[in-house]
Design an enzyme around this catalytic site. Structure first.
Site, PDB file in Angstrom:
ATOM      1  N   GLU A 169      -5.381   7.010  -0.093  1.00 49.31           N
ATOM      2  CA  GLU A 169      -4.984   7.392  -1.456  1.00 49.31           C
ATOM      3  C   GLU A 169      -3.233   7.430  -1.625  1.00 49.31           C
ATOM      4  O   GLU A 169      -2.879   6.985  -2.289  1.00 49.31           O
ATOM      5  CB  GLU A 169      -5.516   8.765  -1.948  1.00 49.31           C
ATOM      6  CG  GLU A 169      -5.078   8.854  -3.338  1.00 49.31           C
ATOM      7  CD  GLU A 169      -3.710   9.630  -3.805  1.00 49.31           C
ATOM      8  OE1 GLU A 169      -3.582   9.630  -4.844  1.00 49.31           O
ATOM      9  OE2 GLU A 169      -3.212  10.224  -2.688  1.00 49.31           O
ATOM     10  N   ASP A 196      -6.399  11.064   3.923  1.00 46.26           N
ATOM     11  CA  ASP A 196      -4.981  10.679   4.466  1.00 46.26           C
ATOM     12  C   ASP A 196      -3.579  11.487   3.931  1.00 46.26           C
ATOM     13  O   ASP A 196      -3.799  11.958   2.843  1.00 46.26           O
ATOM     14  CB  ASP A 196      -4.676   9.184   4.140  1.00 46.26           C
ATOM     15  CG  ASP A 196      -4.747   9.009   2.743  1.00 46.26           C
ATOM     16  OD1 ASP A 196      -5.586   9.417   1.848  1.00 46.26           O
ATOM     17  OD2 ASP A 196      -3.918   8.060   2.310  1.00 46.26           O
TER      18      ASP A 196
END
Length: 373
Positions: free
Chosen positions: A134, A75
């Site tokens: 994250e 991400d």
């Protein structure tokens, strides 16, 4: 060696603003399966902190061999406006590869994949611990992957997280630990009233000011051998009082504490709560991570030797910076972070030196081979 630059381009071209799902994991799976990895993907959690997609891939070595893990996240933060080129259309300009995630941290993941292509399967077990969350709440990401690995009995002996740790040039810093983090919301209730009749009201603001003054005056510690001093910062004040002649009914604030291993999230929460209660307020803490340290030793020396061999640089072992998912993985096995230069992470026109991607792949391959023995 497998072309880390081309792999990075494929990952960047798959938009994956946190929480990432779908296409970018398809790309990752397609990279790993030809290398002999057994790929597991699962989605965890519900709104507001989910759903989150995660990937665990493993290539098993001979029975009894060591298990070395690469960890990271697919991400990325939102790209924002004003890019010179489209953030999810990777572009080579000069010596640099541009695109959101080039540094944090699709570039490192590409170098990891290129590296394992050079590690013989018989050397030992290699795995990838990859989350899609994250940069976000991190509730259903790496923690869910840890549960998945433990349920299957496939926890690694050592783990390398590919966060961008280098500062001025590739190889100048690795992270052997991180400080902990706790955010605390403070609230003081009063009684609303007219400013001309204060005896009929109860102003919460002086109480909140007293709380913040006492907190701001705290000296938490002087630092340790490996950690800088803990710091407490006031990050928000909220009254929401549009009227100049009204004493407000409630006053709120928020503080953030980054702390070393002389404290815990719980101990700091208790300290702040006691100060808040003394002045008539309440504290609501949210602990996002505890401090950890992987003391210098065999693992850090393996990394240092690999970096030195490829760059001629001796990496500084450090615990500076913010938090990462290493704060969760440290409960499973010793963990160290090492990756690209962090100058453009989260910035517009994020870019990585293409030569660094190739060098990082060679460093990662050396590390994996040395760990597996």
């Amino acid at each position: 060696m497998t072309d880390a630059i081309s792999l990075a381009e494929k990952l960047i071209a798959a938009p994956s603003v946190t929480p990432a799902t779908g296409l970018v994991f398809d790309v990752m799976e397609a990279m790993l399966e030809p290398l002999g990895f057994e790929v597991h993907r699962f989605v965890k959690g519900e709104a507001p902190d989910g759903p989150v997609e995660n990937l665990f891939a493993i290539r098993r070595g001979p029975d009894g061999s060591k298990h070395f893990a690469f960890a990271g996240h697919l991400d990325v933060v939102p790209p924002g406006e004003g890019w010179t080129s489209a953030p999810f259309a990777p572009e080579r300009r000069g010596d640099l590869l541009y695109g959101r995630g080039a540094v944090d941290m699709k570039g490192s993941i590409a170098s990891m994949v290129a590296a394992v292509a050079e590690v013989p399967a018989e050397a030992g077990t290699v795995s990838f611990i990859i989350t899609g969350d994250e940069e976000g709440p991190a509730v259903y990401g790496t923690r869910a992957l840890i549960d998945f690995m433990q349920e299957r009995g496939e926890t690694p002996d050592l783990c390398l997280v590919g966060e961008p740790t280098s500062v001025n040039q590739l190889g100048d810093m690795m992270k052997i630990g991180r400080r902990g983090s706790v955010n605390i919301w403070l609230e003081v209730e009063g009684t609303q009233g007219h400013v001309a009749y204060p005896h009929l009201a109860d102003n919460p603001l002086p109480k909140l000011v007293a709380i913040l003054a006492e907190l701001d005056a705290l000296v938490l510690d002087e630092g340790t051998n490996w950690f800088q001093p803990s710091n407490l910062e006031i990050t928000d004040l909220e009254v929401g009082n549009p009227a100049h002649n009204v004493i407000p009914a409630v006053a709120k604030a928020r503080i953030s504490i980054r702390f070393n291993d002389t404290h815990s999230g719980a101990s700091l929460s208790e300290t702040v709560s006691a100060i808040a209660e003394k002045h008539g307020g309440v504290a609501k803490p949210v602990i996002s991570g505890e401090p950890f340290l992987t003391p210098p030793g065999e693992f850090s020396q393996i990394i240092a030797d690999a970096v030195k061999a490829e760059t001629g640089i001796d990496p500084e072992p450090s615990t500076t910076g913010g938090t990462s998912d290493a704060r969760f993985l440290r409960a499973v096995c010793p963990v160290i972070e090492f990756g690209l230069c962090n100058a453009t992470m989260h910035k517009r026109d994020e870019a990585v030196a293409m030569a660094d991607l190739e060098t990082l792949a060679k460093i990662y391959a050396r590390i994996a081979k040395a760990v597996l023995g």
